[in-house]
Design an enzyme around this catalytic site. Structure first.
Site, PDB file in Angstrom:
ATOM      1  CG  ASP A 237      -2.119  -0.887   0.937  1.00 33.53           C
ATOM      2  OD1 ASP A 237      -1.964  -2.112   1.048  1.00 33.53           O
ATOM      3  OD2 ASP A 237      -3.180  -0.368   0.555  1.00 33.53           O
ATOM      4  CG  ASN A 247       0.422  -5.781   1.625  1.00 37.27           C
ATOM      5  OD1 ASN A 247      -0.284  -5.124   0.865  1.00 37.27           O
ATOM      6  ND2 ASN A 247       0.384  -7.094   1.642  1.00 37.27           N
TER       7      ASN A 247
HETATM    8  O1  MRU Z   1      -7.667  -3.110   2.894  1.00 46.95           O
HETATM    9  P1  MRU Z   1      -7.391  -3.468   1.463  1.00 46.95           P
HETATM   10  O2  MRU Z   1      -8.183  -4.641   1.004  1.00 46.95           O
HETATM   11  O3  MRU Z   1      -7.527  -2.286   0.548  1.00 46.95           O
HETATM   12  O4  MRU Z   1      -5.866  -3.898   1.479  1.00 46.95           O
HETATM   13  C1  MRU Z   1      -5.274  -4.274   0.268  1.00 46.95           C
HETATM   14  C2  MRU Z   1      -3.872  -4.717   0.410  1.00 46.95           C
HETATM   15  O5  MRU Z   1      -3.303  -4.716   1.474  1.00 46.95           O
HETATM   16  C3  MRU Z   1      -3.157  -5.068  -0.861  1.00 46.95           C
HETATM   17  O6  MRU Z   1      -2.207  -6.058  -0.642  1.00 46.95           O
HETATM   18  C4  MRU Z   1      -2.452  -3.818  -1.416  1.00 46.95           C
HETATM   19  O7  MRU Z   1      -3.349  -2.745  -1.488  1.00 46.95           O
HETATM   20  C5  MRU Z   1      -1.852  -4.047  -2.739  1.00 46.95           C
HETATM   21  S1  MRU Z   1      -3.075  -4.251  -3.984  1.00 46.95           S
HETATM   22  C6  MRU Z   1      -2.315  -4.452  -5.473  1.00 46.95           C
END
Ligand code: MRU
Length: 342
Positions: A237, A247
């Site tokens: 993220d 992440n």
């Molecule tokens: O809370 P989320 O579902 O948005 O979290 C998503 C993640 O942690 C993913 O691994 C990250 O955003 C990478 S997506 C290509």
């Protein structure tokens, strides 16, 4: 992929409502920027790159009917809408990156008429979406050689097609390897508390014909000890300048386990996930979500009503635990501060 995670249609943003998967594949329409903000907050649309694309369309959604006549006043309105979308979720830097790109695009066209600036912003949002799809394919091509015939790969959360406008980041090398006819197996951590691994990663890999098995998060250690898992690949993220990467919560424990068992731990992400203004993971803002998410599974209570809950949505994996970053420009090995700067 035969689904589109986001599209613009008749003045509205249409997304797949990811909270309903895998039970139902239904779309959700955002007619206002408030509705789009809510869709982000509840994770109907999610995943760092897709949040960037959504924010870009959200900005256009918020200003499409603005009746300011003067460029400067219009830019003020654009900045107000961007600031509002930024309050939806704090960790995925792609959301901030896309909004800043949209605002900069408007600013550099301030001498044009308001209808012209609107038109330019719409095309910029479409461009961000198209670029995201291309970035995913490039990440996939660079990462594909890491996937060997007979491999067994563990992933956490969902960094696949559902998290992007393309074939994903962490899952992109797997999709390309599958296209090339390589045989391999994927284990998907279920990813408590919102189960993006079992609900989303398992759903999209399974429908693509990739061999995927769901495990509870607390089973990964045992599989590693048995020598079953050969490598780990996850998304991010936000990546700090030194390579520390935020992440989904639980990623850090997988990275620690991988290190202990001498298993390669890869992070796949595009350049829009790198935040050069964060020197290290210490500065990455971590979203804390409502504790109710931990107290229920569906309608069933799994904790006392009055219990205190701590619910951080992300954690930071220190760069020392990361084997390499798989990016659209190639695979980056340590020292990461220098590799990421380039
Ligand atoms: O809370 P989320 O579902 O948005 O979290 C998503 C993640 O942690 C993913 O691994 C990250 O955003 C990478 S997506 C290509």
């Amino acid at each position: 992929m035969n689904f589109e995670t986001i599209r613009w249609e008749n003045g509205k943003v249409i997304i797949i409502d990811q909270t309903k998967l895998p039970e139902k594949f239904i779309e959700r329409t955002c007619q206002t920027v408030e509705e789009l903000h809510d869709a982000i907050k509840v994770l109907a649309v999610r995943g760092a790159p897709l949040l960037g694309v959504t924010a870009a369309f959200g900005l256009y959604l918020g200003i499409q009917n603005c009746n300011q006549k003067k460029g400067e006043a219009f830019i003020g309105e654009i900045e107000r809408v961007a600031a509002y979308i930024k309050t939806s979720r704090p960790t995925a830097v792609n959301l901030f990156w896309a909004l800043e790109r949209m605002v900069a695009c408007a600013r550099s066209n301030v001498q044009k008429t308001v209808p012209e600036i609107k038109e330019i912003l719409f095309h910029e949002a479409e461009l961000i979406k198209r670029e995201d799809s291309e970035l995913c394919r490039s990440i996939g091509k660079h990462g594909e050689p890491l996937i060997e015939e007979g491999d067994v790969v563990l992933t956490h959360c969902n960094a696949g097609a559902l998290a992007t406008a393309g074939i994903g980041t962490a899952l992109a090398p797997l999709y390309i390897a599958h296209e090339k006819g390589k045989r391999f197996k994927v284990y998907a951590d279920e990813t408590r508390p919102l189960l993006q691994g079992s609900r989303l990663t398992a759903w999209e890999l399974n429908r693509s014909g990739i061999d995927v098995t769901v495990i509870c998060d607390n089973m990964a250690a045992s599989l590693m000890r048995k020598g079953i898992i050969k490598k780990v690949i996850v998304g991010a993220d936000r990546i700090a300048a030194n390579g520390d990467a935020a992440n989904k919560i639980g990623t850090y424990s997988v990275a620690v386990l991988a290190k202990y068992h001498t298993i390669s731990f890869y992070i796949a992400a595009p350049y829009s996930t790198v935040d050069a203004s964060c020197p290290s993971g210490e500065q990455i803002p971590i979203e804390e979500r409502n504790g109710e998410e931990l107290k229920k599974i569906g309608e069933r209570k799994i904790a006392p009503d009055d219990i205190t809950v701590y619910n951080p949505a992300f954690d930071v994996t220190p760069q020392t635990l990361i084997t390499a970053f798989v990016t659209e420009r190639g695979v980056l090995y340590p020292p990461f501060d220098q590799a990421l700067k380039k």
